[in-house]
Enzyme design. Structure first.
Site, mmCIF file in Angstrom:
data_model
loop_
_atom_site.group_PDB
_atom_site.id
_atom_site.type_symbol
_atom_site.label_atom_id
_atom_site.label_comp_id
_atom_site.label_asym_id
_atom_site.label_seq_id
_atom_site.Cartn_x
_atom_site.Cartn_y
_atom_site.Cartn_z
ATOM 1 N N TYR B 164 0.795 -1.225 0.000
ATOM 2 C CA TYR B 164 0.000 0.000 0.000
ATOM 3 C C TYR B 164 0.825 1.272 0.000
ATOM 4 O O TYR B 164 0.276 2.357 -0.146
ATOM 5 C CB TYR B 164 -0.977 -0.006 1.186
ATOM 6 C CG TYR B 164 -2.300 -0.564 0.759
ATOM 7 C CD1 TYR B 164 -3.104 0.162 -0.133
ATOM 8 C CD2 TYR B 164 -2.743 -1.800 1.177
ATOM 9 C CE1 TYR B 164 -4.307 -0.347 -0.557
ATOM 10 C CE2 TYR B 164 -3.947 -2.312 0.754
ATOM 11 C CZ TYR B 164 -4.733 -1.572 -0.117
ATOM 12 O OH TYR B 164 -5.910 -2.069 -0.551
ATOM 13 N N GLU B 250 -3.736 -30.326 8.703
ATOM 14 C CA GLU B 250 -3.877 -29.520 7.488
ATOM 15 C C GLU B 250 -5.029 -28.539 7.616
ATOM 16 O O GLU B 250 -4.923 -27.387 7.251
ATOM 17 C CB GLU B 250 -4.096 -30.433 6.279
ATOM 18 C CG GLU B 250 -4.302 -29.633 4.992
ATOM 19 C CD GLU B 250 -4.692 -30.470 3.803
ATOM 20 O OE1 GLU B 250 -4.466 -31.681 3.829
ATOM 21 O OE2 GLU B 250 -5.229 -29.900 2.840
ATOM 22 N N ASP B 302 -5.237 -34.347 4.366
ATOM 23 C CA ASP B 302 -6.217 -35.002 3.506
ATOM 24 C C ASP B 302 -5.542 -36.089 2.691
ATOM 25 O O ASP B 302 -4.357 -36.007 2.386
ATOM 26 C CB ASP B 302 -6.819 -33.992 2.519
ATOM 27 C CG ASP B 302 -7.809 -33.067 3.207
ATOM 28 O OD1 ASP B 302 -8.163 -33.356 4.359
ATOM 29 O OD2 ASP B 302 -8.200 -32.067 2.581
#
Lengths: 675, 421
Positions: B164, B250, B302
């Protein structure tokens, strides 16, 4: 189980419980329907779904007939189409009906009831109030949108006239050519625009259904010294022409061709854009033709008059009539060929009535057919079983593909010219694929891709042609649309599918176009041969375009390089100077003196004494940019050299032969001054 | 008919418990599991006493590039020296350019001895006076001057802050972020030494006490949400723990389940998640825990290629940040679950498994080619199974047996069976 009510009327039916109709149906009589009757009842098959579409289809059929006619005698086509709007009173006077004033207003569909009137007045008052308010505030005043209240019964009628410079028709054949459905000259196996001999006749049937007025035909052939004039309509039930007038008139202008005039119900407002698109696309695919399109109405501001000029005098060769390919025939067709052949023996029959069967090949085929076949077998004596055997062998045996010689594609030159003429694009590329085969019918795909141009919307603009006629309806399911939208990765050719104005033109010609649906408006996506040919052709065009686009981008980079390089000078030097300045301040503070070389320290010294400023850095960097830019420009120039675009022949339309001119001769050219 | 129905109901009643929580009966007592874990912890502690290898040990320091933590003052000096050389180059009329170490995939190298990805020594020249690099070069100078200011003032800012300061030039944050990593490489220091941090993403909960900027944090008393992992690792210190292992999760959802069930009280552990792909701070934090506490790290991801990929980022580093892999990677992470072989082993019903997409299968096959997968035969086997069956499952698939199946049966059973790779 509705036995209660209808038992006394039709006892047989109640047992079966089939029908609820209380009245006894007529005993079914075996009736025959004439082809004309069939098409009158199923007019949507031929594209006469509603008045608007009927107007479009009428124009289309007449224009296509005109082009075919002119091309068949190798004459550059000149087609004039005029649509004249006819209002009700004029129409009534045409058919000899007296205009009648309405007596019972409430009887009509557009009668305004007291309630509706109240509503309308209130709305108008509100509108006027808003208007006054807006006017007071100095806003732009909207024009009151006067909606013409149009009742259902208010049909519009149009006189469609199409005049060409084609072959014309033999005087005695004219009635049959128009007054008999499914009779035609285009039934052989060749690439034709029309196919079934329906077009003009359907226009006649439609005019008979909607206006009851006859069709008027003037025609003259080259060898004739008179003009045939014929006014006729069709006896739908018997499928025969009904002649009002058939006479020979003097041909004063030495004109040859045909002029057909028909009055039909139509709808110009809704189909205006379709008709104009059709004319425009026709002009794209036949740049060697000249079209004159006029729309005439009572209110002159609605009038349209467009001239599509001829841009070339190169015409595609007339498509040749060809023989059937063995893999494209069915049992019926074999029987018909046997019936029509003049060859007595099987060997000659095979050899002469089909393409791609040579003498030795025919002998081998006959040997394969079995013991009861021989070269000398008389063709006409073949039994049904034997014909089935021949058909089976045709299906299984291997034949060379038919050649595309019998086809007449528009040609890359013409397609290109057509695109340039009508779209005026920034870039265009065209490609003609070699002939391929689908179910024994050869086909050729030609494609063009254009970028930019006038009247082209952003994204994909697809123009489809089949046997050199534009296809306008049912675009979504068409093989060309699907291919262009889904299977071409435009990005990889540096084309932006949504931002760029892309024109995709695909013309497919074949002895048999595999149309989908009844309306002959699109080609299905399920024919892998055609789909892959379309894909390759479009890709070829894109590849051609890509190199042009890349060159263009490079050229633009050349122009913009300096600007881009200069743009960031301030940011870069500002950042560097900022660090230097802070460093010099630190350096000046003895305690935090940096461990740097004397040379560097000297530089920081100069920064603090403002001998080196941001401006100096910027200036130096700008000089460097200038130099680099110059070097790169030189490099670009030496690399690309003086390139020339390939030249194209310019077609200048020839003027009427004039005798009054004067030649100025120079060693290089002749300058001819017409007087 | 009624008789039959009755019998069926009786049947279902009898195996009701095991149907709801299959394999529960196989669980031993918690004490037994704890003793198993203790042996694991002891083994890890004794194994990790040996010194970790570095690039120079392998004689690779000449061909590979690595960055170090630099003190703020040396970052400042580096930038100033660089700026002076740039200014000299400009004044001499030669424009200026940076020599930026390439972070492309071709410039990466997996070193099996180190078990992580390192950056090779290829560099590319980024000149100002070229249309293709002018923007990047300008952004680089701008980032350099901003970092210089940070080092002067000795403050930390986030990547977003940095973006910014000059939105017009940077255009979008990915550009300033990428250049920030380039600047780390140019200066040869870690990104943390530049005083630029990313926003907090990772969280930690469990048997861990550490100091954050002087404040002592007890992660058992942080509620269910846990403590956000501080973005700058240099203010973290004094780690203490009585945990037996670190559990790397995870997904946020699985983390929440374990935290809410106070899994770390039943089996003393520290639970960490980065909610998907790990950020720099979480990776640094995990490494610090592993190095200081010498605990085994078990991963729960997963059963899909991305789970394994996340595991590999913790273990061997990401390609984008390979220049700093020495500081970011945690060696010896064990793949606890959910592994493709678990799908059948724990009878996860068909409707909870998902078919892998084309993209998934491709990613899986690509992973099989990666050296960090190949070095572990167990992983290769599991991945092969995944690609073969074309099925994947998320940690949440276990919820079919009840929301708490994960914390009450699956994990304890896995630990009891020492079923990790």
């Amino acid at each position: 189980m509705d036995s209660g009510e209808s038992s006394e009327e039709s006892p047989v039916q109640t047992k079966k419980g089939k029908s609820k109709t209380p009245r006894k149906p007529k005993t079914s009589v075996l009736k025959q329907k004439s082809p004309a009757e069939f098409f009158a009842e199923n007019k949507n098959i031929a594209g006469f779904d509603n008045p608007g579409k009927s107007l479009y289809t009428t124009v289309r059929e007449l224009v296509e007939n005109a082009l075919d006619s002119a091309e068949s005698i190798a004459e550059l086509p000149f087609v004039e189409v005029t649509i004249e709007e006819i209002n009700r009173s004029k129409f009534n006077s045409m058919i000899g009906l007296i205009d009648r004033e309405r007596i019972d207003e409430a009887l009509y569909g557009d009668f305004e009831t007291a309630k509706a009137r109240e509503k309308r007045l209130a709305k108008e008052a509100r509108f006027q109030e808003a208007q006054a308010k807006n006017a007071a505030l100095g806003k732009k005043v909207k024009e009151p949108t006067a909606k013409a209240i149009k009742g259902r019964g208010e049909a519009s009628f149009y006189r469609v006239t199409c005049k060409d410079n084609g072959r014309g028709m033999p005087h005695d054949d004219i009635p049959n050519m128009f007054g008999r459905v499914l009779s035609g000259t285009k039934y052989g196996l060749k690439q034709t625009r029309g196919k079934f001999g329906l077009g003009a006749k359907m226009a006649l049937i439609w005019s008979k259904m909607s206006t009851g007025l006859p069709i008027e035909i003037s025609s003259s052939m080259k060898s004739q010294n008179y003009t045939s004039f014929c006014r006729l309509d069709i006896d739908i039930h018997r499928n025969i022409p009904h002649i009002h007038l058939h006479e020979k008139r003097d041909d004063k202008e030495k004109w040859h061709g045909a002029e057909i005039q028909v009055v039909i119900e139509g709808n110009w407002t809704t189909y205006r854009s379709k008709i104009l698109h059709y004319m425009r696309q026709m002009a794209v695919i036949t740049p060697y033709a000249q079209f004159m399109f006029r729309f005439v109405s009572e209110t002159s501001d609605k009038n349209v008059s467009i001239r599509f000029a001829r841009r070339t005098d190169v015409m595609p060769a007339v498509p040749l009539e060809t023989k059937y390919h063995p893999s494209a025939v069915d049992l019926l067709l074999i029987k018909r060929l046997i019936g029509e052949t003049s060859k007595p023996h099987l060997l000659q029959f095979l050899q002469h009535e089909f393409v791609n069967i040579g003498k030795s090949h025919a002998e081998r085929l006959i040997g394969e057919m079995g013991a009861d076949f021989s070269s000398k077998t008389p063709v006409k004596s073949l039994t049904s079983q034997q014909i089935v055997r021949i058909h089976q062998l045709f299906r299984q045996a291997k034949f060379d593909d038919p050649s595309g010689d019998c086809l007449s594609p528009a040609g890359e030159y013409n397609l290109r010219l057509g695109i340039i003429k009508e779209l005026n694009p920034d870039m265009v590329a065209t490609y003609t694929a070699s002939a391929q085969v689908f179910e024994g019918h050869p086909f050729i795909v030609e494609a063009g891709v254009s970028l930019g141009g006038k009247d082209v919307k952003q994204g994909l603009n697809i123009f489809r042609f089949a046997n050199r006629i534009p296809l306008l309806f049912e675009q979504g399911a068409d093989v060309v649309t699907r291919t262009a939208m889904k299977r071409i990765n435009w990005n990889s050719y540096k084309i932006n599918q949504t931002q760029d104005k892309i024109g995709v033109f695909v013309s497919i010609v074949s002895t048999k176009i595999p149309f989908k649906g009844t309306g002959k408006e699109y080609i299905g996506d399920d024919i892998s041969e055609i789909a892959s040919a379309v894909k390759t052709s479009i890709k070829q065009c894109c590849t051609q375009l890509k190199s042009k686009i890349v060159k263009k981008i490079q050229a633009r980079e050349q122009q913009e390089r300096k600007r881009n390089l200069t743009r960031y000078i301030g940011d870069a030097t500002g950042a560097i100077y900022g660090i230097l300045k802070e460093a010099s301040q630190l350096h000046a503070n003895k305690k935090k003196r940096l461990e740097i070389t004397d040379e560097d320290a000297e530089l920081l010294q100069k920064v603090s004494s403002r001998l080196i400023t941001k401006e100096i850095l910027s200036e130096k960097l700008a000089q460097h940019v200038e130099q680099v830019d110059y070097e790169m420009a030189m490099e670009y120039a030496t690399q690309s050299g003086v390139r020339e675009e390939p030249r194209e022949n310019v077609y200048l339309q020839s003027l009427e032969p004039q005798k009054n001119y004067m030649d100025f001769h120079t060693p290089i050219f002749v300058f001819r001054l017409f007087q | 008919m009624a008789d039959k129905r009755k019998r069926r109901r009786a049947d279902s009643d009898s195996d009701d418990e095991s149907a709801r929580l299959p394999f529960k009966n196989r669980l031993k007592s918690d004490a037994a599991i704890l003793s198993i874990l203790k042996t694991l912890t002891e083994a890890t502690k004794s194994a990790s006493t040996s010194k970790t290898l570095t690039l120079s040990d392998l004689n690779l320091s000449s061909t590979c590039r690595e960055v170090t933590d630099l003190a703020l003052s040396s970052v400042q000096t580096e930038i100033q020296t660089l700026a002076i050389s740039l200014a000299k180059s400009i004044l001499a009329g030669n424009g200026f350019s940076f020599s930026v170490p390439s972070r492309a995939a071709t410039n990466q190298l997996y070193v099996p001895e180190l078990d992580r990805i390192v950056l090779k020594d290829k560099s590319s020249i980024r000149p100002y006076a070229s249309v293709s690099t002018v923007r990047k070069t300008t952004i680089t100078t701008r980032i350099l001057s901003l970092i210089h200011q940070l080092s002067l003032k000795n403050i930390h800012v986030t990547k977003r802050d940095l973006f910014y300061t000059d939105v017009k030039l940077f255009q979008d944050q990915t550009q300033s972020d990428a250049v920030l990593d380039d600047v780390s490489c140019i200066l040869g220091c870690t990104r943390s030494s530049l005083n630029v941090v990313a926003a907090e993403k990772g969280v930690v909960v469990g048997r861990l006490i550490f100091s954050d900027n002087g404040d002592m944090i007890d992660c058992t008393k942080m509620g269910i949400g846990g403590k956000a992992i501080p973005p700058n690792i240099d203010r973290v210190g004094d780690m203490q723990s009585d945990a037996l292992f670190i559990l790397l999760v995870e997904k946020d959802a699985a983390y929440m389940r374990l935290a809410e069930d106070r899994f770390y009280n039943r089996f003393p552990c520290i639970i960490v998640t980065a909610k998907g792909q790990p950020d720099v701070a979480t990776r640094l934090f995990l490494r610090k825990m592993k190095m200081e506490l010498k605990l085994p790290v078990l991963a729960l991801v997963d059963s899909d290629p991305y789970g394994l990929k996340i595991l590999s980022v913790y273990g061997c580093g990401s390609k984008n940040m390979s220049y700093d892999s020495a500081n970011l990677t945690t060696p010896d992470i064990k793949w606890l679950g959910i592994r493709p072989s678990d799908l059948d082993k724990y009878k996860i019903p068909e409707q909870c498994r998902l078919a892998m997409t084309e993209q998934d299968i491709k990613t899986g096959k690509d992973l099989l080619e990666e050296d960090f997968v190949k070095k572990n035969p167990g992983w290769v086997e599991e991945l092969n199974l995944m690609v073969k069956t074309k099925q994947k499952a998320e940690i949440q698939a276990l919820s079919t047996f009840g929301f708490q199946y994960l914390s009450e049966v699956y994990l304890p059973l896995k630990l009891q069976q020492q079923d990790w790779l």
